[in-house]
Write a protein that holds these residues in place. Structure first.
Motif, short mmCIF file in Angstrom:
data_model
loop_
_atom_site.label_atom_id
_atom_site.label_comp_id
_atom_site.label_asym_id
_atom_site.label_seq_id
_atom_site.Cartn_x
_atom_site.Cartn_y
_atom_site.Cartn_z
N CYS A 132 9.77 -1.07 -1.51
CA CYS A 132 8.71 -0.87 -0.51
C CYS A 132 9.24 -0.07 0.66
O CYS A 132 10.29 -0.38 1.23
CB CYS A 132 8.19 -2.23 -0.03
SG CYS A 132 7.02 -2.14 1.36
N GLN A 133 8.51 0.98 1.04
CA GLN A 133 8.97 1.91 2.07
C GLN A 133 8.44 1.59 3.47
O GLN A 133 8.84 2.24 4.44
CB GLN A 133 8.53 3.33 1.68
CG GLN A 133 9.02 3.78 0.32
CD GLN A 133 10.53 3.84 0.23
OE1 GLN A 133 11.18 4.57 0.98
NE2 GLN A 133 11.11 3.04 -0.67
N ASP A 156 6.51 -1.23 -7.71
CA ASP A 156 7.94 -1.27 -7.45
C ASP A 156 8.18 -1.88 -6.07
O ASP A 156 8.62 -1.22 -5.13
CB ASP A 156 8.51 0.15 -7.53
CG ASP A 156 10.03 0.19 -7.53
OD1 ASP A 156 10.65 -0.90 -7.60
OD2 ASP A 156 10.59 1.29 -7.44
N TYR A 174 0.79 -1.23 0.00
CA TYR A 174 0.00 0.00 0.00
C TYR A 174 0.83 1.28 0.00
O TYR A 174 0.27 2.38 -0.13
CB TYR A 174 -0.96 0.02 1.19
CG TYR A 174 -0.31 -0.09 2.55
CD1 TYR A 174 0.22 1.02 3.20
CD2 TYR A 174 -0.23 -1.31 3.19
CE1 TYR A 174 0.81 0.92 4.44
CE2 TYR A 174 0.37 -1.44 4.44
CZ TYR A 174 0.89 -0.32 5.06
OH TYR A 174 1.49 -0.43 6.29
N CYS A 175 2.15 1.23 0.16
CA CYS A 175 2.96 2.44 0.10
C CYS A 175 3.04 2.91 -1.36
O CYS A 175 2.60 2.21 -2.28
CB CYS A 175 4.35 2.21 0.66
SG CYS A 175 5.43 1.17 -0.36
N ASP A 176 3.59 4.10 -1.58
CA ASP A 176 3.66 4.64 -2.94
C ASP A 176 4.44 3.72 -3.88
O ASP A 176 4.03 3.52 -5.03
CB ASP A 176 4.31 6.03 -2.91
CG ASP A 176 3.39 7.10 -2.34
OD1 ASP A 176 2.20 6.79 -2.11
OD2 ASP A 176 3.86 8.23 -2.11
N SER A 177 5.57 3.16 -3.41
CA SER A 177 6.34 2.25 -4.26
C SER A 177 5.53 1.03 -4.65
O SER A 177 5.49 0.63 -5.82
CB SER A 177 7.62 1.82 -3.54
OG SER A 177 8.56 2.86 -3.50
N CYS A 178 4.88 0.41 -3.67
CA CYS A 178 4.09 -0.79 -3.95
C CYS A 178 2.92 -0.49 -4.88
O CYS A 178 2.58 -1.28 -5.77
CB CYS A 178 3.59 -1.41 -2.66
SG CYS A 178 4.87 -2.25 -1.69
N ARG A 179 2.28 0.67 -4.68
CA ARG A 179 1.15 1.03 -5.55
C ARG A 179 1.59 1.23 -6.99
O ARG A 179 0.78 1.12 -7.91
CB ARG A 179 0.47 2.29 -5.01
CG ARG A 179 -0.27 2.05 -3.68
CD ARG A 179 -0.75 3.36 -3.10
NE ARG A 179 -1.75 4.01 -3.97
CZ ARG A 179 -2.09 5.28 -3.87
NH1 ARG A 179 -1.48 6.07 -2.97
NH2 ARG A 179 -3.00 5.79 -4.67
N ARG A 180 2.88 1.53 -7.17
CA ARG A 180 3.43 1.65 -8.52
C ARG A 180 4.01 0.33 -9.02
O ARG A 180 4.60 0.27 -10.09
CB ARG A 180 4.51 2.74 -8.55
CG ARG A 180 3.97 4.15 -8.31
CD ARG A 180 5.05 5.21 -8.54
NE ARG A 180 4.48 6.55 -8.47
CZ ARG A 180 4.51 7.33 -7.39
NH1 ARG A 180 5.09 6.89 -6.27
NH2 ARG A 180 3.98 8.54 -7.40
#
Length: 336
Positions: free
Chosen positions: A105-106, A101, A93-99
């Motif tokens: 993961c942050q 990537d 659900y973090c920005d990286s995962c939503r993209r």
């Protein structure tokens, strides 16, 4: 099941028996056939990252067979050959995962053998999203090191922007570098291997390098310039001075990609970067699908790790062999 685990920071390995775990929802149980020993396993052994819970079994280069599935695991089946690598799970659900990537993961990036028990055992539980299918052309011993060392060299090379025919140099011929040279050659790059000592030349050429530079006998940057400069230099060593020494060998728009982790700062001359549009980047391995792509390419192109094999009960000996720097080039545990 048998497990080779560490019970405290910097403590010894102990081989114990414990109940076989059951996979929860969204997870699978893998019957381990082989597990590579990576230098990054020292993260667990020496508790380098904070918050590691002991006892803990290291191991993030896992190759085996799905033995059982938890609820809600579509797309995988019992008996399927799978690998588990550095990417062992993510938050989603973090920005990286939503993209998509996942490897950056942050919030909750997971590493097998660090976040949860890894492959130094007969079985391991893993999130289904961290699995990579192993192709028929690879044995478990061949596949295991590709789940970390393999994807760490293949993935940055294929994303480097270099095209077939471009000059690509690999700095270091070790656990990472011996795979990097093979991948670069099989991708069609004009491959240059750089290492210390003329004795490594024959091996470099056997692995596919068209040129070998002995950094002890000559200036590696000057030698790269004679070849027209490198479009990419893949730095697999853990020496910052060795990386600094090759920067002058980058061509215009050239890129130094760092996958080895030196402990000391990197000294960088800025003017050549500016006037040659040169750059320095790091690359963090890859996600599970990247590992799957790595194995597929290796099986197709004939890339294979050079390994030394130890049975699980000799995990401590295998770990010490890897840490000594004398292994040629990846140490792999087998459960047998």
């Amino acid at each position: 099941m048998r497990v080779a685990r560490v019970t405290r920071a910097k403590g010894p390995f102990e081989l114990v028996e414990q109940p076989v775990p059951e996979p929860g929802a969204g997870a699978v149980r893998i019957k381990v056939e082989a597990c590579g020993i990576c230098h990054s396993d020292s993260i667990t052994k020496d508790a380098i990252l904070p918050g590691i819970q002991f006892p803990r079994a290291p191991g993030h280069e896992v190759a085996g067979v799905i033995d059982a599935l938890g609820a809600g695991v579509p797309g995988w089946k019992a008996g399927q050959r799978v690998g588990l690598g550095w990417h062992g799970g993510h938050c989603g659900y973090c920005d990286s995962c939503r993209r998509g990537d996942f490897v950056t993961c942050q919030v909750a990036f997971q590493i097998p053998g660090v976040s949860y028990d890894g492959g130094y055992g007969d079985y391991v539980i893993a999130p289904a999203g961290a699995l990579a299918a192993i192709p028929d052309g690879l044995s478990a011993v061949e596949a295991a090191p590709l789940m970390c060392a393999g994807v760490t060299t293949y993935n940055p090379l294929r994303n480097s922007g270099a095209r077939p025919g471009d000059t690509v140099a690999v700095l270091g011929i070790g656990g990472l570098g011996h795979l990097g040279v093979q991948f670069a050659s099989k991708m069609g790059f004009k491959t240059v291997a750089i290492a210390r000592g003329e004795d490594k030349g024959p091996l470099a050429r056997k692995l596919g390098a068209q040129h070998y530079i002995d950094s002890q006998a000559s200036d590696p940057a000057a030698e790269l310039v004679k070849l027209g400069g490198a479009r990419v230099i893949l730095a697999t060593v853990t020496s910052a001075p060795a990386m600094s020494a090759v920067l002058g060998g980058l061509a215009v728009d050239g890129k130094l990609i760092i996958v080895g982790a030196p402990s000391e700062p990197l000294q960088v001359p800025v003017i050549p970067l500016i006037f040659g549009r040169r750059s320095i980047v790091g690359w963090p391995s890859g996600s599970s699908i990247d590992s799957q792509d790595t194995m597929a390419f290796a099986a197709q192109a004939g890339v294979r790790p050079m390994t030394e094999v130890f049975p699980l009960e000799r995990a401590a000996e295998g770990y010490d062999r890897m840490m000594s720097g004398k292994a040629r080039f990846r140490v792999v545990l087998t459960t047998g």
